[in-house]
Design an enzyme around this catalytic site. Structure first.
Site, PDB file in Angstrom:
ATOM      1  CD  GLU A  62      18.636  23.833 -46.665  1.00  0.00           C
ATOM      2  OE1 GLU A  62      18.564  22.542 -47.247  1.00  0.00           O
ATOM      3  OE2 GLU A  62      19.002  23.844 -45.429  1.00  0.00           O
ATOM      4  CG  ASP A  86      12.966  20.667 -46.712  1.00  0.00           C
ATOM      5  OD1 ASP A  86      14.090  19.976 -46.861  1.00  0.00           O
ATOM      6  OD2 ASP A  86      12.843  21.800 -46.088  1.00  0.00           O
ATOM      7  CB  THR A 110      22.336  18.944 -42.891  1.00  0.00           C
ATOM      8  OG1 THR A 110      21.841  19.299 -44.248  1.00  0.00           O
ATOM      9  CG2 THR A 110      23.758  19.072 -42.692  1.00  0.00           C
ATOM     10  CE  LYS A 165      10.593  12.547 -42.219  1.00  0.00           C
ATOM     11  NZ  LYS A 165      12.119  12.651 -42.183  1.00  0.00           N
ATOM     12  CB  VAL A 192      22.694  17.425 -47.670  1.00  0.00           C
ATOM     13  CG1 VAL A 192      22.742  16.354 -46.743  1.00  0.00           C
ATOM     14  CG2 VAL A 192      24.265  17.542 -48.326  1.00  0.00           C
ATOM     15  CG  ASP A 193      15.548  16.450 -46.934  1.00  0.00           C
ATOM     16  OD1 ASP A 193      15.472  17.707 -46.337  1.00  0.00           O
ATOM     17  OD2 ASP A 193      14.894  15.656 -46.947  1.00  0.00           O
ATOM     18  CE  LYS A 202       8.904  19.075 -41.247  1.00  0.00           C
ATOM     19  NZ  LYS A 202       9.807  19.407 -42.017  1.00  0.00           N
ATOM     20  CG  ASP A 261      24.518  20.710 -46.420  1.00  0.00           C
ATOM     21  OD1 ASP A 261      23.350  20.623 -46.405  1.00  0.00           O
ATOM     22  OD2 ASP A 261      25.546  20.118 -45.649  1.00  0.00           O
ATOM     23  CG  ASP A 314      17.386  19.655 -49.169  1.00  0.00           C
ATOM     24  OD1 ASP A 314      18.390  20.040 -48.870  1.00  0.00           O
ATOM     25  OD2 ASP A 314      16.382  19.732 -48.514  1.00  0.00           O
TER      26      ASP A 314
HETATM   27  N1  LIG Z   1      11.610  24.064 -37.086  1.00  0.00           N
HETATM   28  C1  LIG Z   1      11.300  23.415 -38.142  1.00  0.00           C
HETATM   29  N2  LIG Z   1      10.332  22.647 -38.457  1.00  0.00           N
HETATM   30  C2  LIG Z   1      10.319  21.863 -39.531  1.00  0.00           C
HETATM   31  N3  LIG Z   1      11.128  21.485 -40.344  1.00  0.00           N
HETATM   32  C3  LIG Z   1      12.383  22.365 -40.192  1.00  0.00           C
HETATM   33  C4  LIG Z   1      12.642  22.959 -39.274  1.00  0.00           C
HETATM   34  N4  LIG Z   1      13.766  23.486 -39.188  1.00  0.00           N
HETATM   35  C5  LIG Z   1      14.365  23.080 -40.483  1.00  0.00           C
HETATM   36  N5  LIG Z   1      13.398  22.110 -40.910  1.00  0.00           N
HETATM   37  C6  LIG Z   1      13.631  21.366 -42.195  1.00  0.00           C
HETATM   38  O1  LIG Z   1      13.300  19.748 -41.800  1.00  0.00           O
HETATM   39  C7  LIG Z   1      14.298  19.360 -42.686  1.00  0.00           C
HETATM   40  C8  LIG Z   1      14.583  18.220 -42.151  1.00  0.00           C
HETATM   41  O2  LIG Z   1      13.554  17.468 -42.106  1.00  0.00           O
HETATM   42  P1  LIG Z   1      13.587  15.816 -41.414  1.00  0.00           P
HETATM   43  O3  LIG Z   1      12.229  15.444 -41.697  1.00  0.00           O
HETATM   44  O4  LIG Z   1      14.821  15.351 -41.963  1.00  0.00           O
HETATM   45  O5  LIG Z   1      13.716  16.252 -39.871  1.00  0.00           O
HETATM   46  S1  LIG Z   1      14.438  15.290 -38.825  1.00  0.00           S
HETATM   47  O6  LIG Z   1      15.747  15.868 -38.936  1.00  0.00           O
HETATM   48  O7  LIG Z   1      14.277  14.104 -38.993  1.00  0.00           O
HETATM   49  O8  LIG Z   1      13.901  15.731 -37.508  1.00  0.00           O
HETATM   50  C9  LIG Z   1      15.599  20.253 -42.770  1.00  0.00           C
HETATM   51  O9  LIG Z   1      16.123  20.123 -44.180  1.00  0.00           O
HETATM   52  P2  LIG Z   1      17.628  20.212 -44.141  1.00  0.00           P
HETATM   53  O10 LIG Z   1      18.142  21.540 -43.722  1.00  0.00           O
HETATM   54  O11 LIG Z   1      17.935  20.155 -45.806  1.00  0.00           O
HETATM   55  O12 LIG Z   1      18.306  19.201 -43.657  1.00  0.00           O
HETATM   56  C10 LIG Z   1      14.782  21.715 -42.995  1.00  0.00           C
HETATM   57  O13 LIG Z   1      14.506  22.290 -44.134  1.00  0.00           O
HETATM   58 MG   LIG Z   2      15.811  19.942 -46.290  1.00  0.00          MG
HETATM   59 MG   LIG Z   3      19.557  22.584 -43.892  1.00  0.00          MG
HETATM   60 MG   LIG Z   4      19.302  20.776 -47.130  1.00  0.00          MG
END
Ligand SMILES: Nc1ncnc2c1ncn2[C@@H]1O[C@H](COP(=O)(O)OS(=O)(=O)O)[C@@H](OP(=O)(O)O)[C@H]1O
Ligand SMILES: [Mg+2]
Ligand SMILES: [Mg+2]
Ligand SMILES: [Mg+2]
Length: 457
Positions: A153, A394, A225, A368, A222-223, A382, A128, A220
């Site tokens: 981020e 995101d 993570t 996705k 690493v989306d 979502k 990241d 982002d």
């Molecule tokens: N509580 C809550 N609700 C909704 N979304 C949140 C929440 N917390 C974090 N995030 C954000 O979700 C990003 C990851 O989304 P994903 O679609 O990959 O979710 S999942 O890991 O498949 O469940 C993730 O992105 P990354 O931090 O870049 O991985 C977050 O930005």
């Molecule tokens: Mg993300």
């Molecule tokens: Mg993150």
């Molecule tokens: Mg990220």
């Protein structure tokens, strides 16, 4: 660097073979005992084999359409406006994916040392920080640091602490190893390795807060993570936003192969459990980079180059298009893997009410969005918990890619996502709905209200 003009002149509607889908259970991630967040909700995963796109065309990017084709219409003129930025962004994302793959390779032996937990309890890794520093450095040096404003981020709070010196050292080394390869991606490498302060500066320079006026990048690094540390799906996401509108989007998806449609079970099985060489073609292991420009009506996909000097740049790119399925009974919907990030039960009720019959495809990250744009699934929903505010990084890259590939993305009230109000998607109505076409989208939006009133969300 000029880009091959063939992409913008290519056929606009590539054909896809919609193959039947079957189910396969997900395997549990092997690292689940090492950190608590690695173990959540794995039993809820469901997955299936994706439809196979018929990818028999090969096209590149373009920045010089007018030189080669003066009769191009206005929409190309608009698209051409951001060609230089798109070219640099695609190369930067290719480099970032390469960095991620190297870090992911080292996670097996060093997982305890390389996954850190942020104040909000979410994971962060050297990938990241490393990607954020690398992309920030590339954009700034390629486009001029005065002109580059980035919303991203990660910050340097944790990395700057005295007791984190060993971590910073690894990040700096990772960034320098990546930047040293820049010429393989057609970009300029630094004259000398960056020192600690330069890497910290590159990360912390991404401190724009966005807004309605001017131009900024949303990154982002690493989306997903969580998907990254589980050696599953994740994405590097970079978008350019101008006067509140997303004008470019690039999504690097290192574990979403060009020709392989296994978003989950088998792909993960080979990657995680056995580390065996997969038994199929050389393209098994190649991820993809997907990109689109506002107003072009096209989205493109190219394989990861992994810095191979023998590959001609720009690498072969193929047009992608959303699925033509508009019957809910035949449609596949995607949602986040984690229940904490999106209500699986609300989505299930909604899905049932509109006649979706297939199991949800739970995938980490903006992959996705990529799956919808590629025609591998039809719907992404979502619904975060009340009070959670979605961040622009995101979604920005994914939204423009789906829209240019022919799809529709709005909030659950049917309004476009608003990227003009700072770091968050302010005013978002309940959730996000992305669909391959207007007909499916309309059905889902109409069903949201009815389901919402009878739900406890
Ligand atoms: N509580 C809550 N609700 C909704 N979304 C949140 C929440 N917390 C974090 N995030 C954000 O979700 C990003 C990851 O989304 P994903 O679609 O990959 O979710 S999942 O890991 O498949 O469940 C993730 O992105 P990354 O931090 O870049 O991985 C977050 O930005
Ligand atoms: Mg993300
Ligand atoms: Mg993150
Ligand atoms: Mg990220």
């Amino acid at each position: 660097m000029p880009l091959n003009s063939s992409s913008l002149l290519a056929a606009k509607a590539p054909h896809f073979l919609g193959l039947p889908t079957t189910y396969a259970p997900n395997s549990a991630a092997p690292f689940s005992s090492l950190l608590p967040f690695l173990n959540k909700n794995l039993q809820n995963n469901s997955s299936h084999v994706m439809a196979v796109p018929n990818l028999n065309q090969s096209h590149g990017l373009s920045s010089s359409v007018f030189e080669e084709s003066p009769s191009l219409n206005l929409s190309f003129a608009k698209a051409d406006k951001y060609s230089r930025e798109l070219d640099i962004a695609v190369r930067a994302v290719q480099m970032a994916c390469s960095l991620c793959q190297k870090v992911q390779g080292s996670l097996i032996s060093n997982i305890n040392n390389e996954i850190h937990v942020k104040d909000d309890h979410s994971p962060v890794t050297i990938a990241d920080w490393g990607v954020q520093a690398t992309v920030s450095w590339i954009l700034s040096t390629s486009l001029g640091s005065k002109d580059v404003s980035i919303v991203a981020e990660e910050d340097v709070q944790k990395l700057s602490k005295a007791d984190k010196a060993p971590l910073l050292k690894v990040v700096v080394q990772t960034v320098n190893e990546c930047l040293a390869e820049a010429h393989h991606f057609g970009l300029k490498a630094p004259g000398m390795a960056l020192d600690n302060s330069e890497v910290l500066e590159a990360i912390s320079r991404c401190n724009s807060t966005g807004g309605p006026a001017g131009r900024f990048w949303a990154l982002d690094p690493v989306d997903g993570t969580l998907g990254f540390v589980r050696r599953d799906q994740y994405a590097v996401a970079l978008a350019l936003i101008e006067d509140g509108e997303v004008v470019l989007g690039v999504l690097g998806c290192p574990n979403y192969p060009m020709r392989k449609e296994w978003l989950s079970y088998h792909h993960r099985y080979y990657r995680i459990i056995s580390k065996l060489t997969p038994p199929t073609s050389e393209s098994w292991d190649k991820g993809c980079v997907i990109y689109a420009k506002k107003g072009s009506g096209e989205a493109w996909m190219q394989p990861l180059t992994q810095g191979q000097t023998n590959l001609t740049w720009p690498n072969s790119a193929r047009p992608i298009r959303v699925s033509s399925i508009d019957n809910p009974a035949l449609a596949t919907f995607c949602e986040p893997v984690e229940k904490a990030n999106s209500s699986h039960s609300f989505a299930a009720g909604l899905a049932h009410s509109v006649g979706l019959r297939k199991q949800p495809l739970r995938v980490y990250s903006m992959v996705k969005y990529a799956a919808i744009a590629r025609g591998d699934a039809e719907i992404f929903m979502k619904f975060a918990r009340a009070g959670y505010k979605e961040k622009i990084w995101d979604h920005a890259a994914g939204v423009i890619i789906i829209e240019e590939a022919g799809g529709v993305v709005t909030d659950a009230g049917g309004q476009p996502l608003d990227f003009s109000r700072g770091v968050y998607l302010e005013g978002l109505d309940r959730g996000i709905i992305a669909c391959a076409g207007a007909k499916l989208h309309d059905k889902i939006i109409k069903a949201v209200d009815a389901s919402w009133n009878s739900s406890s969300l």
